[in-house]
Scaffold this motif. Structure first.
Motif, short mmCIF file in Angstrom:
data_model
loop_
_atom_site.label_atom_id
_atom_site.label_comp_id
_atom_site.label_asym_id
_atom_site.label_seq_id
_atom_site.Cartn_x
_atom_site.Cartn_y
_atom_site.Cartn_z
N LYS A 23 0.93 -1.30 0.02
CA LYS A 23 -0.01 0.05 0.17
C LYS A 23 0.63 1.17 -0.09
O LYS A 23 0.52 2.13 -0.66
CB LYS A 23 -1.04 -0.01 1.21
CG LYS A 23 -1.96 -0.75 1.13
CD LYS A 23 -2.95 -0.99 2.43
CE LYS A 23 -3.49 0.01 2.99
NZ LYS A 23 -4.37 -0.22 3.97
N TYR A 64 0.47 0.33 -4.31
CA TYR A 64 0.04 -1.07 -4.92
C TYR A 64 -1.74 -1.13 -4.33
O TYR A 64 -1.65 -0.71 -3.16
CB TYR A 64 0.65 -2.28 -4.83
CG TYR A 64 1.71 -2.34 -5.64
CD1 TYR A 64 1.74 -2.82 -7.00
CD2 TYR A 64 3.04 -1.84 -5.15
CE1 TYR A 64 2.79 -2.80 -7.84
CE2 TYR A 64 4.07 -1.91 -5.72
CZ TYR A 64 4.03 -2.29 -7.05
OH TYR A 64 5.13 -2.58 -7.97
N HIS A 72 -2.06 -5.46 -5.93
CA HIS A 72 -1.63 -5.62 -4.58
C HIS A 72 -1.90 -7.22 -4.29
O HIS A 72 -1.00 -7.64 -3.58
CB HIS A 72 -2.62 -4.89 -3.53
CG HIS A 72 -2.47 -5.15 -2.43
ND1 HIS A 72 -3.46 -6.04 -1.84
CD2 HIS A 72 -1.86 -4.39 -1.12
CE1 HIS A 72 -3.33 -6.14 -0.39
NE2 HIS A 72 -2.42 -5.08 -0.04
N TYR A 94 -6.66 -5.62 2.86
CA TYR A 94 -6.07 -4.37 2.50
C TYR A 94 -6.79 -3.17 3.24
O TYR A 94 -6.03 -2.33 3.57
CB TYR A 94 -6.65 -4.14 0.76
CG TYR A 94 -5.90 -2.94 0.28
CD1 TYR A 94 -4.92 -2.51 -0.34
CD2 TYR A 94 -6.94 -1.66 0.19
CE1 TYR A 94 -4.43 -1.57 -0.87
CE2 TYR A 94 -6.55 -0.59 -0.14
CZ TYR A 94 -5.29 -0.39 -0.84
OH TYR A 94 -4.87 0.61 -1.39
#
Length: 169
Positions: free
Chosen positions: A131, A135, A140, A165
């Motif tokens: 992150k 990404y 990611h 995420y």
């Protein structure tokens, strides 16, 4: 890609006292002592560990292909009585030693786990780094899968990595 986090070898518990499941069903106190020993050995060695991996270890302990609902109820009751701390990992519960949730500062490698068997507190390390590098989304997710040796982004893995995420700590 190069990463800036620490890794350590994943140590899988193998110190089991094999138990006859029927002895537990019959309430044999010695069988419960052995189960407590095994649960302590597994969780102290592998924490944080998902319930899915605990069930895998218990199949080895009982020398079974599947853990029945009744056996799982006994296992969960003993885990609770032993004071292990439980958090939720979206798809599964994660168990920690009685000292509680600790800050995970490294990723454990060298043991093939399902992507959703890697606790949030651990997989967040790589997620946060990606992150920070900009990404997101599928890029990611694919980099995380690649790091752990996976190629296919399944729907379940995608859902878990979306959760990771959003909740990287």
């Amino acid at each position: 890609m190069e990463y800036n986090f620490k890794t350590k070898q994943y140590f899988k518990c193998s110190d089991y006292k094999h138990i006859n499941l029927n002895s537990l069903y019959e309430g044999d106190s010695k069988a419960f002592e052995l189960l407590d020993y095994d649960l302590n050995a597994i969780i102290y060695e592998e924490a944080p560990i998902t319930l899915n991996l605990i069930k895998e270890r218990m199949r080895e302990v009982f020398e079974l292909k599947k853990i029945s609902g009744k056996a799982l109820d006994i296992i969960l009751d003993r885990i609770n009585k032993l004071g292990f701390v439980k958090t939720n990992n979206l798809f599964d519960d994660t168990y920690w030693t009685p000292e509680g949730v600790f800050k995970q500062t490294f990723i454990r490698t060298g043991y093939n786990r399902q992507i959703y068997d890697i606790p949030l507190e651990e997989i967040s390390i790589i997620s946060k780094e990606l992150k920070d590098k900009g990404y997101k989304g599928e890029a990611h997710h694919r980099l995380i899968l690649e790091y752990f040796g996976y190629e296919v982004l399944t729907e379940k893995a995608n859902t878990y990595l979306d959760f990771v995420y959003k909740n990287s700590i």
